[in-house]
Scaffold this motif. Structure first.
Motif, PDB file in Angstrom:
ATOM      1  N   CYS A   1       0.863  -1.326  -0.026  1.00  0.00           N
ATOM      2  CA  CYS A   1      -0.021  -0.161  -0.062  1.00  0.00           C
ATOM      3  C   CYS A   1       0.741   1.392   0.139  1.00  0.00           C
ATOM      4  O   CYS A   1       0.450   2.208  -0.243  1.00  0.00           O
ATOM      5  N   PHE A   2       2.068   1.232   0.387  1.00  0.00           N
ATOM      6  CA  PHE A   2       3.031   2.349   0.471  1.00  0.00           C
ATOM      7  C   PHE A   2       4.236   2.230  -0.521  1.00  0.00           C
ATOM      8  O   PHE A   2       4.944   3.323  -0.426  1.00  0.00           O
TER       9      PHE A   2
ATOM     10  N   ALA B   1       4.206   5.536  -2.229  1.00  0.00           N
ATOM     11  CA  ALA B   1       3.981   6.666  -1.520  1.00  0.00           C
ATOM     12  C   ALA B   1       5.151   7.437  -1.060  1.00  0.00           C
ATOM     13  O   ALA B   1       6.248   7.134  -1.299  1.00  0.00           O
TER      14      ALA B   1
ATOM     15  N   ALA C   1      -1.551   7.017   3.361  1.00  0.00           N
ATOM     16  CA  ALA C   1      -0.437   6.953   2.372  1.00  0.00           C
ATOM     17  C   ALA C   1      -0.403   8.404   1.904  1.00  0.00           C
ATOM     18  O   ALA C   1      -1.336   8.754   1.199  1.00  0.00           O
TER      19      ALA C   1
ATOM     20  N   LYS D   1      -8.253   7.086  -4.582  1.00  0.00           N
ATOM     21  CA  LYS D   1      -7.704   6.481  -3.071  1.00  0.00           C
ATOM     22  C   LYS D   1      -8.563   5.257  -3.169  1.00  0.00           C
ATOM     23  O   LYS D   1      -9.451   4.861  -3.266  1.00  0.00           O
TER      24      LYS D   1
ATOM     25  N   TYR E   1      -4.867   4.572   0.688  1.00  0.00           N
ATOM     26  CA  TYR E   1      -3.709   4.622  -0.119  1.00  0.00           C
ATOM     27  C   TYR E   1      -4.141   5.092  -1.570  1.00  0.00           C
ATOM     28  O   TYR E   1      -5.047   4.982  -1.978  1.00  0.00           O
TER      29      TYR E   1
END
Length: 176
Positions: free
Chosen positions: A122-123, A126, A157, A164, A176
């Protein structure tokens, strides 16, 4: 047989974490493995994997048998074995960290490692993270003897993507 529910073998990490990431992503990312001595190792070697760094090190996972920690832009998300919560961790150990409050012992190693991979993914694109917390109002068993209030966490994130998405893992929600 280990007394801890998160004592992973290198083969399990390779199969259920690394290969799982490679299945999900349409491109390769840099994944580095480290022993407890902080030396870089080959996952196929004899040294046990202690820490994995993804991309430039802003995303890391550290395995400590009774605890697995995800480090996301210097913020820690902790997964603690229910047996260890009661006797091995204090308020200062978890203070300021997001802590998963559902039963890890109900998940097998594949499910645990897949969950860790999904959270870190998920990151991947980011640039940072914000963590918001609030008291849990639902029926979640408190395995600590010294903490009166468990928390729910929302991890935001920081990214430039237009759409999103949201994923929830127990008491941890990721936008995220």
């Amino acid at each position: 047989m280990s007394i801890y529910c998160m004592e992973f073998t290198n083969n399990e990490i390779k199969q259920h974490f690394v290969e799982y990431i490679n299945e999900i992503l349409s491109y390769k990312i840099d994944i580095q493995f480290f022993a407890s001595t902080y030396e870089r190792i080959d996952i196929s070697g004899n040294d046990s994997v202690d820490t994995i760094a993804i991309e430039d090190g802003d995303l890391m996972i550290q395995f400590a048998k009774s605890r697995t920690s995800l480090f996301i832009f210097n913020e820690e998300v902790m997964f603690i074995d229910e047996e260890a919560k009661r006797y091995s961790y204090t308020t200062s150990d978890i203070y300021g960290n997001a802590v998963y409050e559902h039963n890890l012992r109900e998940l097998d190693h594949k499910q645990q490692l897949n969950m860790f991979a999904e959270i870190l993914l998920c990151f991947v694109n980011a640039s940072g993270i914000e963590i918001h917390e609030r008291a849990i109002t639902g029926d979640v068993k408190n395995n600590y003897y010294y903490i009166s209030e468990l928390k729910e966490y929302v991890l935001e994130a920081k990214n430039t993507s237009a759409g999103k998405r949201t994923k929830t893992f127990g008491n941890i929600t990721i936008n995220y």
